[in-house]
Each structure stands twice: as C-alpha cells, then as structure tokens.
Design an enzyme around this catalytic site. Structure first.
Site, PDB file in Angstrom:
ATOM      1  N   ARG A   1      -7.838  -1.336   8.901  1.00 27.49           N
ATOM      2  CA  ARG A   1      -9.090  -0.606   8.657  1.00 27.49           C
ATOM      3  C   ARG A   1      -9.683   0.015   9.930  1.00 27.49           C
ATOM      4  NH1 ARG A   1     -13.172  -3.403   4.372  1.00 27.49           N
ATOM      5  NH2 ARG A   1     -13.964  -1.533   3.411  1.00 27.49           N
TER       6      ARG A   1
ATOM      7  N   GLN B   1       0.831  -1.202   0.000  1.00 28.12           N
ATOM      8  CA  GLN B   1       0.000   0.000   0.000  1.00 28.12           C
ATOM      9  C   GLN B   1       0.867   1.254   0.000  1.00 28.12           C
ATOM     10  OE1 GLN B   1      -2.688  -2.023   3.296  1.00 28.12           O
ATOM     11  NE2 GLN B   1      -3.403   0.058   2.964  1.00 28.12           N
TER      12      GLN B   1
ATOM     13  N   ALA C   1      -5.887   5.593   5.349  1.00 25.12           N
ATOM     14  CA  ALA C   1      -6.669   6.625   6.028  1.00 25.12           C
ATOM     15  C   ALA C   1      -7.947   6.974   5.251  1.00 25.12           C
ATOM     16  CB  ALA C   1      -5.812   7.874   6.282  1.00 25.12           C
TER      17      ALA C   1
ATOM     18  N   PHE D   1      -6.080  -3.866   3.470  1.00 25.12           N
ATOM     19  CA  PHE D   1      -6.795  -3.631   4.734  1.00 25.12           C
ATOM     20  C   PHE D   1      -5.897  -3.033   5.810  1.00 25.12           C
ATOM     21  CE2 PHE D   1      -8.790  -7.350   2.629  1.00 25.12           C
ATOM     22  CZ  PHE D   1      -9.952  -6.720   2.220  1.00 25.12           C
TER      23      PHE D   1
ATOM     24  N   PHE E   1      -7.718   1.931  11.899  1.00 23.74           N
ATOM     25  CA  PHE E   1      -6.451   2.479  12.385  1.00 23.74           C
ATOM     26  C   PHE E   1      -6.526   2.939  13.853  1.00 23.74           C
ATOM     27  CE2 PHE E   1      -2.665   5.323  11.915  1.00 23.74           C
ATOM     28  CZ  PHE E   1      -1.854   4.496  11.160  1.00 23.74           C
TER      29      PHE E   1
ATOM     30  N   ARG F   1      -4.906   7.828  16.712  1.00 20.57           N
ATOM     31  CA  ARG F   1      -6.271   7.783  16.178  1.00 20.57           C
ATOM     32  C   ARG F   1      -7.254   7.186  17.202  1.00 20.57           C
ATOM     33  NH1 ARG F   1      -9.152   8.827  11.425  1.00 20.57           N
ATOM     34  NH2 ARG F   1      -7.482   9.472  10.060  1.00 20.57           N
TER      35      ARG F   1
ATOM     36  N   GLU G   1       0.482  -1.735   4.609  1.00 20.60           N
ATOM     37  CA  GLU G   1       0.853  -0.337   4.632  1.00 20.60           C
ATOM     38  C   GLU G   1       2.307  -0.222   5.067  1.00 20.60           C
ATOM     39  OE1 GLU G   1      -1.891   2.229   6.789  1.00 20.60           O
ATOM     40  OE2 GLU G   1      -0.311   3.733   6.731  1.00 20.60           O
TER      41      GLU G   1
ATOM     42  N   THR H   1      -3.691  11.904  10.285  1.00 24.24           N
ATOM     43  CA  THR H   1      -3.483  12.796  11.417  1.00 24.24           C
ATOM     44  C   THR H   1      -2.058  13.332  11.443  1.00 24.24           C
ATOM     45  OG1 THR H   1      -3.045  10.877  12.799  1.00 24.24           O
ATOM     46  CG2 THR H   1      -5.298  11.734  12.791  1.00 24.24           C
TER      47      THR H   1
ATOM     48  N   GLU I   1     -12.867   3.201   5.449  1.00 25.20           N
ATOM     49  CA  GLU I   1     -12.794   2.639   6.795  1.00 25.20           C
ATOM     50  C   GLU I   1     -14.060   2.776   7.638  1.00 25.20           C
ATOM     51  OE1 GLU I   1      -9.106   4.982   7.205  1.00 25.20           O
ATOM     52  OE2 GLU I   1      -8.405   3.299   8.409  1.00 25.20           O
TER      53      GLU I   1
HETATM   54  N1  MTE Z   1     -11.466  -2.578   0.340  1.00 25.64           N
HETATM   55  C1  MTE Z   1     -10.927  -3.639  -0.303  1.00 25.64           C
HETATM   56  N2  MTE Z   1     -11.674  -4.308  -1.178  1.00 25.64           N
HETATM   57  N3  MTE Z   1      -9.648  -4.038  -0.060  1.00 25.64           N
HETATM   58  C2  MTE Z   1      -8.848  -3.381   0.861  1.00 25.64           C
HETATM   59  O1  MTE Z   1      -7.690  -3.744   1.060  1.00 25.64           O
HETATM   60  N4  MTE Z   1      -8.688  -1.526   2.511  1.00 25.64           N
HETATM   61  C3  MTE Z   1      -9.439  -0.657   3.407  1.00 25.64           C
HETATM   62  C4  MTE Z   1     -10.518   0.095   2.650  1.00 25.64           C
HETATM   63  N5  MTE Z   1     -11.297  -0.804   1.841  1.00 25.64           N
HETATM   64  C5  MTE Z   1      -9.404  -2.256   1.556  1.00 25.64           C
HETATM   65  C6  MTE Z   1     -10.737  -1.890   1.236  1.00 25.64           C
HETATM   66  C7  MTE Z   1      -8.598   0.304   4.102  1.00 25.64           C
HETATM   67  S1  MTE Z   1      -7.791  -0.164   5.499  1.00 25.64           S
HETATM   68  C8  MTE Z   1      -8.472   1.590   3.673  1.00 25.64           C
HETATM   69  S2  MTE Z   1      -7.551   2.738   4.506  1.00 25.64           S
HETATM   70  C9  MTE Z   1      -9.114   2.037   2.441  1.00 25.64           C
HETATM   71  O2  MTE Z   1      -9.871   1.012   1.783  1.00 25.64           O
HETATM   72  C10 MTE Z   1      -8.028   2.535   1.493  1.00 25.64           C
HETATM   73  O3  MTE Z   1      -8.541   2.951   0.292  1.00 25.64           O
HETATM   74  P1  MTE Z   1      -9.245   4.387   0.109  1.00 25.64           P
HETATM   75  O4  MTE Z   1      -8.355   5.369   0.771  1.00 25.64           O
HETATM   76  O5  MTE Z   1      -9.299   4.517  -1.357  1.00 25.64           O
HETATM   77  O6  MTE Z   1     -10.571   4.290   0.755  1.00 25.64           O
HETATM   78  C1  QUE Z   2      -4.368   7.471   9.527  1.00 25.05           C
HETATM   79  C2  QUE Z   2      -3.508   6.673   8.874  1.00 25.05           C
HETATM   80  C3  QUE Z   2      -2.118   6.875   9.006  1.00 25.05           C
HETATM   81  C4  QUE Z   2      -1.644   7.895   9.817  1.00 25.05           C
HETATM   82  C5  QUE Z   2      -2.537   8.693  10.464  1.00 25.05           C
HETATM   83  C6  QUE Z   2      -3.891   8.479  10.319  1.00 25.05           C
HETATM   84  C7  QUE Z   2      -1.173   6.080   8.327  1.00 25.05           C
HETATM   85  C8  QUE Z   2       0.198   6.375   8.488  1.00 25.05           C
HETATM   86  C9  QUE Z   2       0.605   7.416   9.321  1.00 25.05           C
HETATM   87  C10 QUE Z   2       1.958   7.835   9.500  1.00 25.05           C
HETATM   88  C11 QUE Z   2       2.277   8.785  10.463  1.00 25.05           C
HETATM   89  C12 QUE Z   2       3.555   9.257  10.617  1.00 25.05           C
HETATM   90  C13 QUE Z   2       4.571   8.797   9.802  1.00 25.05           C
HETATM   91  C14 QUE Z   2       4.273   7.837   8.826  1.00 25.05           C
HETATM   92  C15 QUE Z   2       2.972   7.365   8.693  1.00 25.05           C
HETATM   93  O1  QUE Z   2      -0.324   8.127   9.963  1.00 25.05           O
HETATM   94  O2  QUE Z   2      -1.561   5.175   7.597  1.00 25.05           O
HETATM   95  O3  QUE Z   2       5.259   7.400   8.037  1.00 25.05           O
HETATM   96  O4  QUE Z   2       5.851   9.267   9.928  1.00 25.05           O
HETATM   97  O5  QUE Z   2       1.097   5.628   7.810  1.00 25.05           O
HETATM   98  O6  QUE Z   2      -4.757   9.282  10.925  1.00 25.05           O
HETATM   99  O7  QUE Z   2      -3.972   5.674   8.108  1.00 25.05           O
HETATM  100 MO1  MOS Z   3      -6.094   1.629   6.049  1.00 25.93          MO
HETATM  101  S1  MOS Z   3      -5.850   0.848   7.938  1.00 25.93           S
HETATM  102  O1  MOS Z   3      -5.630   3.234   6.609  1.00 25.93           O
HETATM  103  O2  MOS Z   3      -4.742   0.991   5.261  1.00 25.93           O
END
Ligand code: MTE
Ligand code: QUE
Ligand code: MOS
Length: 760
Positions: free
Chosen positions: A336, A191, A503, A222, A338, A304, A226, A434, A707
C-alpha cells in the site's frame, strides 16, 4: 449501499480458497525452506520425509518440467532453489501428503547441508559492493548545485525507514484442480491472476491457455499478494501437474511471515535549502532501497519513491537519486503506497529539520510550499486542478488548527512529565500504474432474458470494496437496480491479460471497462427500441430507474420488456469492454513524462499526548480532509480512508521488523510484531470529503482511494517528535521510523541511555 460482502463476512458465509468443498483425494502440500540466508547447497536429503506416514512424494527443482523461473520484472528468482540459497525462507522442496499435518510433519524430516556464504542485510553495504538491481535512477529539475548559494538555511540529515509486514488475515494459499487435456484450474489468493497464469505456464512449460486462474476474493492483499502469491500458486500447480491430483497449499502464519517479502526498508540522505521566508529552493535526496534477494517489483517500487519524493510541494531545484539494493532478506514487494510513503517520509523529515533549525512552525513551511496550478513535478508532469492548498486550508479551518496550536502550548506550559504535540500531513499521490502498459482493463458483461446482469472484470476483491463499486457502476451504466447485478469471480478465461489489482486503480480501470461494455449493450437496445417504437432519434432514449424514457416522456417499456423483446429479435445481449487510460506516458531515458491520469490530495491533522517518563503515547485525534472527487460509495471510501490511516499509523509507530545479522527474522509472530488495534486508533477520528469536486478522468467523476490515506499516518511521527521536543528542546533526535515507545524513551533520555538499554 453497504459493502456487498458485509453480511456474508459477518456471518462467516463468504467463501475463501479453503472454504470450498474439498475434491475427493485432494493432497496437501507443505514447503521446506532455507534455514540460512546465504549459502551453497551441498546436499538435500529427502529420503526420511518420503518415508513419513501419508506422504505421496517430495518435489524439488529437478521435478520442474518447464523453466525454474518466476521473476516478473527480471528473471532472477527460482521457484525452488537449485545450487544456492539467498534468504531465510527460500523454498527448496515441496512435500505432498494426504493431510496437512502429515505434510508438515514430513517437512521437519528434510535435511539440507549448506556451505554458508557472507550475509548482507544492509542496503548501503549492498550498494557499496555494487549489488544493485536494475539501473540507479535520478530525477532532476532546475539546478540543485548552484541553488544552495541562494539559500539562507541548508540542512542535511539521514533517515532510516522500517519495512512492514502485510498481515493479511488470509495467509498465502492456492488450490489446483487438474482438468482434462493437461489443463489446470488454480484457485489462488492472488491480486494478479495473470501473473500467476504466466508464471505457472512457464514453470510447467505449457501455453498460457492451459492454466486457468479463478479468484473469488482475498482475505486482504495490501500489495503482499501482487507478486508474492505467484510462488505458492506455482508450487501448487507443479504438485497437481506431477501427481494428477487436486492439491492445496496453505502457508501457516509463522511460515508466511518468515518467507514472504514486505514493505521495503529504506535508508536515505537528504539536503534541503530554504530562503529566509521558508520557501524551499533546493532539495537533494538519495534513497537506498532494501530490495531483498530478488527483484520482485522492487524497481517499480523504487520508481514510485522517486515520483513521490517531493510529496505535495513544489520545489524548483531538485535531484532525486534512488537505487534498489540486493540483500539477503526475502524479496521485498508491493505494499500500500508502493514506495511512495518512503519518499514522502524523507521530505517531511527534511522540512521538520529545517523548521527546527529556523525556529519556525513546521506547518508554516509546509503550507508555504504546497503545489499550485501550473507547477511542474520533477518528472515533468504539469499540474492543473491542484487541491493541495484547498484540502490544507479546509482542514486548518474546519479543525481549527490555531486552537490546536494554542491548546498544545497551554498544555505543555502546564505539564512537566506529559507533553502534547501536533502535526499536519498533506498528501499528493499519483493515480495510474507508472508502467504505462499496465493501465488497461477488460470487462465481460452478459444480460440474461430475465433482466439480471452478470459482470466479469479483471479486478480482484480484496476487501477494498471493488465488487460493491463495480455493481454500483454497472447499475448506473444500465439505469437499473443494483439488485440485478452479479459480479462474478475473476477468471482468466473471461478476461484475458489482466493487470494486477493494484496502484489504487482497480475501480478506475475496471469500472471504465464495465461502463464501456454496458454502453455497447444499451446502444443496441436503444437502436432496437427506437425502431420498434417508430422513433427517429434514438439518442433521446434513456433508461432511468428501469424505465425506458423518450426525453422526459415514458415509452411504456421497462427494462424487463426491453431485454425480453430484444432477445426474441436476436439482439446480442453480451459485450466485452476495453479501457486504456488516455494521455499517460513516461520516457525512462529522459525521466520525464505524464505518468499519472490525475493526483489525489488531502491533509490530516494529528494530536498526540506523550508520557515522557514511560515513552508511551496516545493519539488523541486524527482529522482528515480528503479529495475523492465524486465518490462512488461514501461508506466504502470511509472504510478505505480509516483502514489506510490505521495501516500508516502502525507503520510509523508500532510495527517493527527485526532481523538479526544472519538475516533471520526475529519478529516472526504476533507476540513480537505489534499492529495497531481498535484501542490504538484515535478516539477522535474525523474524515471529511471535499464537496462539489469532479474528476473527469475517473468513472462517474470518482477518484481512487485505496492507497493515498496510508500516507496520512506519516503525520503522527512528527506529532510525537513535536511532543518530544517540548520535553527536550535541545536534544538531537533522529529520523528513524517506526517511532516505537522504546525509541521515544531512548530519544528523551539520551543521557540515561546506557541504563535504559540494559533495563529494556
Ligand atoms: N483494503 C482492504 N480492505 N484490503 C486490501 O487488501 N489493499 C490496498 C487498498 N485497500 C487493500 C485495501 C492496496 S495496496 C491497494 S493498491 C488497493 O486497495 C487496491 O484496490 P483498488 O485499486 O480497488 O483501490
Ligand atoms: C504502481 C503499482 C505498480 C506499478 C507501478 C505503479 C504495480 C506493478 C508494476 C509493474 C511494473 C512493470 C512490470 C510489472 C508490474 O508497476 O503494482 O509486471 O513489468 O506490478 O506506479 O502498483
Ligand atoms: Mo497495492 S501496493 O498497489 O497492491
């Protein structure tokens, strides 16, 4: 418009990393990992593995040319263990062989001697010994300590919240191809291509531009890819670097489940105070996050949790404490929501306990305390355009909550061994990273002379429909058919320094960047056409259904002619767009700011039927009113709402991670880890979207969707609990998730516990 990949996926034509034709002589990698959760490595014997059939070499930490370090937030995670191991499944050595089978056979021959050290798996125990990652954090609003005196009711409690395995269909994998001049191309299932690029460059001791990362799509992420795709991609890069050969590493499912981090389990203490009417006056919560053995993204996840600790409610006096506790489990990671879901589960538990004590319906207290315009979050953000009451009231009305309530009571009066329960679950989820700096995105757009368009962004397709959304956004930005748009793979040479796709903000950020890039090109095209057509006011020109209009008047030019003529007149048909979310910031010293561009709201109503003799239950219905703003693609968004709900339901009910005291993962296959299937989903599943709502912060008025729907799943826990209380009104039930049938049974039959435990 269907999901662009629908046909390809169904026919098995969509390509993933290991579907690409194999380069001649490609090697296969397999990882040897620590069998114990904590200890000092006395010796590592690779000789027998090296002599195995087909084996080319076996790599360990000493073969790393650059820095043996892959920690993203904090440099506390080695790529390959050196002197110590900190969790079962920590990579120690990498076998390279001519075939996948040969590589795995050789791994079994590696011997390691480890002097074992004490193992900690409990976050509170880690906290007490001072093993925390980053600083403990506290968000505060008002004055909790004095507010208790005004409360008519104060209740305390504790929650134990389980983690969750991501179970993406495609396990972790990467293919590395050596190019000329020391350059490596990595096809990674990640991701976060830039995280992989940075870490691989660091491990190999080369510049970022020597590593190219390319991602077509993921078979699900999901959150599990990441940060946690990085280790496997770096190992593959290391192998290609050391051998000069193409290398592929694919984790078998069993190893993927054992080695990778999951959703964080949390342990929490809460205290909540209300007045006689049910208004919440004070809330005090302490979150102990089980981070596992390395930081990974845990501090950001914890943050978060703090942000979402009051869910969709306004509470005037709040203290929210959180600590990221280091244990000997695999480093837990993004999943998902977070950290948001864990924060929300605790406030919902606190409200449930208060309602039970006050003998009020739980939903009465929930409704009374919903956020309103003008309220402030504990982190200082002021609210406007709040849709908490609106989604709640629409759900209560269109799904007839009163009728559900009556029907439940009637059913429970008429039945003894079977009981029904219902619950409402409101959600409020902030959209934006954030970490403010991550709220940026780039897009590179080319228009070819036949009028077809190529779009590259920094966003990753992981099944969520990003490519479908981007194609639709690009078509709309140009005023042309979606058929003309091709969304390219995501590649670090086309878009630099990209943020992770996470996010829920991927379509928001990359969609905006696409609009800005397309806008530059259409601007040039319009200036050019205005000049050619002898028009003085180019702002009157628009492209609608591929026709160039001057106001409402046709100009006789269509898209094709426009593009071709512009090309012949040497107009640049390419552009790079860059978007940075305006207005977001956060001050970690004061723990105040405006971290989110906007919030997503919604409400879900659940009904369950419980078999009180067996502890089994069925989810009869899930009915949702969800806020999407102006959706880009309703089909894709319904998929996200239903998929997120399924994952949330699984987390709250069936999916139980089980570790023994030695830190070994017991539920390490699908025989012992149960995820929801089609039969588990409610027969009556309804999703309604708020109508006629806008979102000025989203691309074309859309709201992010990825999410938030997961958190609806929390509602089912309280519906089951309600049914349990209908059977045993006076029993003292815990707030431990998941609510597996075993837990239900033990909760219902406390007196018979001893007998039951031995039978189970
Ligand atoms: N939906 C599918 N089908 N597959 C995935 O891996 N990841 C989820 C959500 N929906 C996911 C999913 C998560 S954790 C996130 S953060 C968002 O999709 C990421 O995509 P978006 O930012 O385009 O919503
Ligand atoms: C939601 C997210 C992420 C987040 C904050 C959110 C995320 C993520 C990071 C993050 C923060 C500091 C860093 C970095 C990543 O913050 O996915 O490399 O230095 O990676 O609210 O999903
Ligand atoms: Mo989704 S947990 O921010 O990849």
């Amino acid at each position: 418009m269907k999901h662009i990949d629908a046909a390809g996926h169904t026919r098995g034509e969509s390509q993933y990393v290991d579907d690409m034709p194999q380069p001649v002589g490609m090697l296969h990698a397999a990882v040897f990992t620590s069998p114990v959760a904590h200890g000092r490595i006395i010796s590592l014997n690779l000789e027998e593995a090296v002599r195995c059939d087909g084996v080319i070499t076996v790599l360990s930490a000493k073969d790393i040319p650059g820095e043996n370090q892959i920690g993203a937030l904090i440099p506390d995670e080695l790529l390959l263990a050196e002197h110590e191991v900190h969790f079962v499944g920590e990579p120690v050595a990498l076998v390279l062989a001519k075939s996948y089978e040969q590589a795995h056979r050789a791994v079994a021959k590696i011997q390691v001697e480890i002097d074992e050290l004490p193992v900690v798996t409990d976050p509170r125990q880690a906290f007490e010994s001072g093993a925390i990652i980053g600083p403990a954090r506290t968000f505060a609003l008002g004055d909790v300590d004095t507010a208790w005196q005004e409360c008519a009711v104060v209740v305390d409690g504790q929650c134990e919240i389980g983690g969750q395995e991501h179970l993406y269909l495609e396990t972790q994998r990467c293919r590395a191809i050596p190019l000329e001049d020391g350059v490596l191309r990595l096809y990674s299932s990640t991701q976060s291509p830039y995280a992989v690029q940075k870490a691989a460059a660091r491990v190999l001791g080369v510049a970022h531009h020597k590593i190219e990362v390319d991602v077509k799509r993921l078979g699900g992420g999901f959150g599990g890819k990441e940060d946690q795709a990085t280790a496997w991609s770096c190992l593959t890069a290391l192998a290609a670097h050391c051998t000069g050969k193409a290398v592929e590493l694919v984790l078998p499912r069993h190893q993927d489940m054992i080695c990778t981090g999951k959703r964080h389990p949390y342990s929490a203490d809460f205290r909540i105070g209300l007045n006689q009417a049910g208004k919440i006056l004070a809330y005090d919560v302490k979150h102990y996050q089980n981070a596992g053995a390395a930081a990974d993204l845990s501090p950001a996840v914890l943050e978060r949790t703090l942000f979402h600790s009051t869910n969709a409610y306004f509470i005037p006096n709040v203290r929210i404490f959180g600590a990221s506790c280091r244990t000997n489990l695999p480093p837990n990671t993004a999943f998902r929501g977070f950290g948001g879901p864990q924060g929300m589960f605790v406030i919902e538990s606190a409200i449930a306990k208060a309602a039970e004590k006050m003998n009020k319906p739980r939903e009465q207290i929930q409704r009374l305390n919903l956020l309103r315009d003008g309220d402030t979050f504990p982190y200082g953000q002021h609210l406007d355009d709040v849709r908490a009451e609106r989604t709640w009231d629409e759900a209560a009305q269109s799904f007839d909550l009163n009728k559900i309530k009556q029907a439940t009571k009637t059913y429970n009066d008429d039945h003894f061994e079977s009981k029904k329960g219902y619950a409402v679950m409101p959600i409020c989820f902030g959209i934006s990273f954030t970490a403010t700096f991550l709220n940026q995105a780039g897009a590179l757009v080319h228009v070819y002379t036949d009028g077809s368009v190529s779009v590259s962004t920094g966003g990753i397709e992981m099944g969520q429909g990003l490519v479908t959304n981007i194609a639709r956004i690009a078509a709309r930005a140009f005023g042309i058919s979606e058929k003309r748009i091709k969304v390219e793979s995501t590649n670090t040479t086309r878009v630099a320094n990209m943020s992770p796709s996470a996010a829920s903000a991927t379509t928001d950020l990359n969609g905006h960047a696409t609009i800005l890039a397309a806008g530059q090109i259409t601007d040039r095209l319009k200036s050019f056409a205005a000049n050619e057509l002898g028009l003085t006011d180019k702002s009157r020109l628009t492209i609608v259904h591929e026709k160039l209009l001057d106001g409402n008047r046709e100009t006789g030019w269509d898209w094709q002619k426009l593009v071709q003529t512009a090309y012949l007149n040497r107009i640049d048909l390419s552009a790079h767009g860059f978007y940075a979310t305006p207005g977001v910031w956060f001050d970690k010293q004061k723990e105040k700011g405006n971290p989110f561009a906007y919030h997503v709201y919604g409400a879900a109503v659940f009904e369950v039927t419980l078999d009180c003799l067996r502890g089994t239950y069925e989810i009869d219905s899930a009915k949702i009113v969800h806020d999407l703003g102006r959706p880009i693609n309703k089909l894709v968004d319904i998929g996200q709402v239903e998929g997120g709900l399924a994952q949330g339901l699984g987390w709250m009910t069936l999916e139980e991670l089980s570790f023994d005291e030695q830190g070994r993962f017991l539920s390490n296959s699908l025989a012992s880890y149960k995820v929801p299937d089609a039969y588990f989903m409610p027969d009556d599943l309804q999703v309604k979207f708020l109508q006629n709502v806008d979102n000025p912060a989203g691309p074309y008025g859309a709201k992010a969707v990825g999410e938030p729907p997961l958190m609806y799943g929390i509602g089912v826990f309280f519906a089951i609990r309600a049914a349990m209380r209908a059977f045993r009104p006076d029993s003292d039930l815990t707030f431990d998730a998941p609510m597996t049938p075993e837990r239900v049974l033990l909760g219902l039959h406390e007196q018979e516990r001893e007998v039951l435990v031995t039978k189970i």
